[in-house]
Write an enzyme that holds these catalytic residues in place. Structure first.
Site, PDB file in Angstrom:
ATOM      1  N   LYS A  28       8.366   7.709  19.634  1.00 41.20           N
ATOM      2  CA  LYS A  28       7.660   7.319  20.860  1.00 41.20           C
ATOM      3  C   LYS A  28       7.010   8.501  21.589  1.00 41.20           C
ATOM      4  CE  LYS A  28      10.339   3.124  21.833  1.00 41.20           C
ATOM      5  NZ  LYS A  28      11.116   2.391  22.841  1.00 41.20           N
ATOM      6  N   ASP A  67       7.562  -1.243  27.493  1.00 37.92           N
ATOM      7  CA  ASP A  67       8.958  -1.436  27.934  1.00 37.92           C
ATOM      8  C   ASP A  67       9.009  -1.630  29.450  1.00 37.92           C
ATOM      9  OD1 ASP A  67      10.167  -1.362  25.471  1.00 37.92           O
ATOM     10  OD2 ASP A  67      10.604   0.785  25.543  1.00 37.92           O
TER      11      ASP A  67
HETATM   12  P1  NAP Z   1      18.503   7.082  24.086  1.00 35.41           P
HETATM   13  O1  NAP Z   1      17.232   7.718  24.538  1.00 35.41           O
HETATM   14  O2  NAP Z   1      19.188   7.588  22.863  1.00 35.41           O
HETATM   15  O3  NAP Z   1      19.535   7.155  25.320  1.00 35.41           O
HETATM   16  C1  NAP Z   1      20.874   6.753  25.143  1.00 35.41           C
HETATM   17  C2  NAP Z   1      21.585   6.713  26.488  1.00 35.41           C
HETATM   18  O4  NAP Z   1      22.916   6.196  26.274  1.00 35.41           O
HETATM   19  C3  NAP Z   1      21.738   8.088  27.148  1.00 35.41           C
HETATM   20  O5  NAP Z   1      21.672   7.930  28.540  1.00 35.41           O
HETATM   21  C4  NAP Z   1      23.164   8.482  26.689  1.00 35.41           C
HETATM   22  O6  NAP Z   1      23.801   9.402  27.558  1.00 35.41           O
HETATM   23  C5  NAP Z   1      23.867   7.151  26.769  1.00 35.41           C
HETATM   24  N1  NAP Z   1      25.076   7.130  25.917  1.00 35.41           N
HETATM   25  C6  NAP Z   1      25.124   7.103  24.576  1.00 35.41           C
HETATM   26  N2  NAP Z   1      26.423   7.111  24.166  1.00 35.41           N
HETATM   27  C7  NAP Z   1      27.182   7.142  25.297  1.00 35.41           C
HETATM   28  C8  NAP Z   1      28.586   7.154  25.534  1.00 35.41           C
HETATM   29  N3  NAP Z   1      29.472   7.141  24.532  1.00 35.41           N
HETATM   30  N4  NAP Z   1      29.019   7.181  26.819  1.00 35.41           N
HETATM   31  C9  NAP Z   1      28.139   7.186  27.851  1.00 35.41           C
HETATM   32  N5  NAP Z   1      26.792   7.184  27.678  1.00 35.41           N
HETATM   33  C10 NAP Z   1      26.321   7.156  26.417  1.00 35.41           C
HETATM   34  O7  NAP Z   1      18.323   5.516  23.839  1.00 35.41           O
HETATM   35  P2  NAP Z   1      17.227   4.554  24.518  1.00 35.41           P
HETATM   36  O8  NAP Z   1      16.034   4.497  23.656  1.00 35.41           O
HETATM   37  O9  NAP Z   1      17.087   4.932  25.934  1.00 35.41           O
HETATM   38  O10 NAP Z   1      17.945   3.116  24.368  1.00 35.41           O
HETATM   39  C11 NAP Z   1      19.046   2.764  25.183  1.00 35.41           C
HETATM   40  C12 NAP Z   1      19.396   1.295  24.954  1.00 35.41           C
HETATM   41  O11 NAP Z   1      18.314   0.460  25.376  1.00 35.41           O
HETATM   42  C13 NAP Z   1      19.663   0.924  23.501  1.00 35.41           C
HETATM   43  O12 NAP Z   1      20.718   0.005  23.479  1.00 35.41           O
HETATM   44  C14 NAP Z   1      18.367   0.259  23.065  1.00 35.41           C
HETATM   45  O13 NAP Z   1      18.556  -0.667  22.006  1.00 35.41           O
HETATM   46  C15 NAP Z   1      17.998  -0.459  24.354  1.00 35.41           C
HETATM   47  N6  NAP Z   1      16.571  -0.789  24.453  1.00 35.41           N
HETATM   48  C16 NAP Z   1      16.264  -2.107  24.540  1.00 35.41           C
HETATM   49  C17 NAP Z   1      14.937  -2.478  24.696  1.00 35.41           C
HETATM   50  C18 NAP Z   1      14.605  -3.941  24.806  1.00 35.41           C
HETATM   51  O14 NAP Z   1      13.439  -4.307  24.686  1.00 35.41           O
HETATM   52  N7  NAP Z   1      15.585  -4.794  25.059  1.00 35.41           N
HETATM   53  C19 NAP Z   1      13.924  -1.514  24.736  1.00 35.41           C
HETATM   54  C20 NAP Z   1      14.276  -0.164  24.654  1.00 35.41           C
HETATM   55  C21 NAP Z   1      15.624   0.183  24.502  1.00 35.41           C
HETATM   56  P3  NAP Z   1      23.644  10.988  27.320  1.00 35.41           P
HETATM   57  O15 NAP Z   1      22.355  11.380  27.980  1.00 35.41           O
HETATM   58  O16 NAP Z   1      24.840  11.554  27.999  1.00 35.41           O
HETATM   59  O17 NAP Z   1      23.647  11.214  25.827  1.00 35.41           O
END
Ligand code: NAP
Length: 279
Positions: A69, A103
């Site tokens: 992205k 998004d």
């Molecule tokens: P990302 O950039 O990898 O960010 C992951 C986030 O989760 C970070 O804030 C991370 O914290 C936190 N995290 C991961 N493991 C953790 C743990 N064990 N304890 C506490 N915090 C934890 O991922 P993203 O792209 O933002 O996606 C996040 C979620 O949104 C995913 O589930 C994805 O599938 C969903 N999503 C859904 C849509 C939709 O259309 N429904 C669209 C986009 C994303 P740290 O910074 O501390 O690592």
């Protein structure tokens, strides 16, 4: 493909989990549009070359997912939204290669549909997470005029970075302090917690006011522990599948010239594909 048919794709690495083909191919069939939507598994080192040759590959545009992205943003002419979020998830050809981030509207439009007037008289939101999805969420909340957006993230420096990017409405907070929920009108899970094979996001929803709305971006499982807890408390909810469906609308319109509807049939198909029901 039939002559005159258009094609789009989702580019990711990996990409086999993507539900975008199900959504877009449903709409193509539903509206009788000659076209096709495919998956393209492209490793990071080949992404730039792939998108530069998008037209030559027969595509009018593409969705972009993890981990491309940010690269998609830098390789295209982004609109204000993609630039503000710092990532693009939708590409289309219009003179050059253009991009946006759907998004943001996926998140907002889903809340509008699930919890009408959710943003009326709301001043404080709590967002868990500070990754890519949280950027889109926080930007969306700012466009709706939220005055306080508390960002709770395991790695506090990433929450601080969101404040630097978006301004003083963003209030970084330490992980584990449920007190931030006491006067929140909206709670959003934008972490990966609560997804299949991940630990749950454990928050005390008992602290939330009764008018609060709870949104979870995760959609596998469809009914996450957070959504289940909020429903049990009688709170309004917006789930991740709804956001996924809403974020797909604009790409389809850009590529195939028709603004599609999120029908009950489409939602049911997606739920069946996720192997669960709305519960
Ligand atoms: P990302 O950039 O990898 O960010 C992951 C986030 O989760 C970070 O804030 C991370 O914290 C936190 N995290 C991961 N493991 C953790 C743990 N064990 N304890 C506490 N915090 C934890 O991922 P993203 O792209 O933002 O996606 C996040 C979620 O949104 C995913 O589930 C994805 O599938 C969903 N999503 C859904 C849509 C939709 O259309 N429904 C669209 C986009 C994303 P740290 O910074 O501390 O690592």
């Amino acid at each position: 493909m039939t002559p005159g048919a258009r094609a789009a794709c989702v580019i990711g690495w990996p990409v086999k989990h993507s539900r975008s083909p199900l959504i877009h191919n449903y709409w193509l069939k539903h509206y009788g549009i000659a076209g096709e939507y495919r998956r393209e598994e492209v490793p990071p080192e080949k992404f730039a070359d792939f998108v530069k040759k998008l037209a030559a590959r027969g595509y009018v545009g593409a969705n972009v997912t993890v981990p491309h992205k940010e690269a998609a943003l830098s390789l295209s002419q982004p609109d204000d939204r993609a630039r503000a979020v710092g990532a693009a998830n939708t590409l289309w050809l219009d003179g050059g290669l253009r991009s946006t981030n759907t998004d943001v509207e996926g998140f907002l439009d889903n809340l509008d549909a699930c919890a009408p007037q959710w943003d009326r008289d709301l001043h404080k939101a709590v967002v868990f997470g500070a990754g890519g999805a949280a950027h889109a969420v926080v930007y969306g909340l700012i466009t709706r005029g939220f005055e306080r957006i508390v960002v709770v993230n395991r790695t506090r420096s990433r929450a601080e970075a969101l404040r630097e990017r978006f301004g003083k409405q963003v209030r970084p907070a330490d992980w584990g302090h449920d007190i931030v929920l006491a006067d929140a009108g909206l709670v959003v899970n934008a972490t990966t917690l609560g997804m299949e094979q991940q630990p749950d996001l454990t928050v005390d929803l008992g602290r939330l006011p009764s008018h609060a709305v709870v949104a979870d971006l995760a959609y596998v499982p469809l009914v996450t522990p957070l959504i289940r807890g909020a429903t049990a408390r009688g709170l309004r909810t917006a789930d991740g599948l709804g956001m996924l469906l809403h974020q797909a609308v604009r790409g389809f319109a850009l590529w195939f010239g028709k603004t599609p509807a999120i029908t009950a049939e489409l939602r049911a198909l997606a739920e069946a594909d996720l192997g669960t029901s709305a519960g």
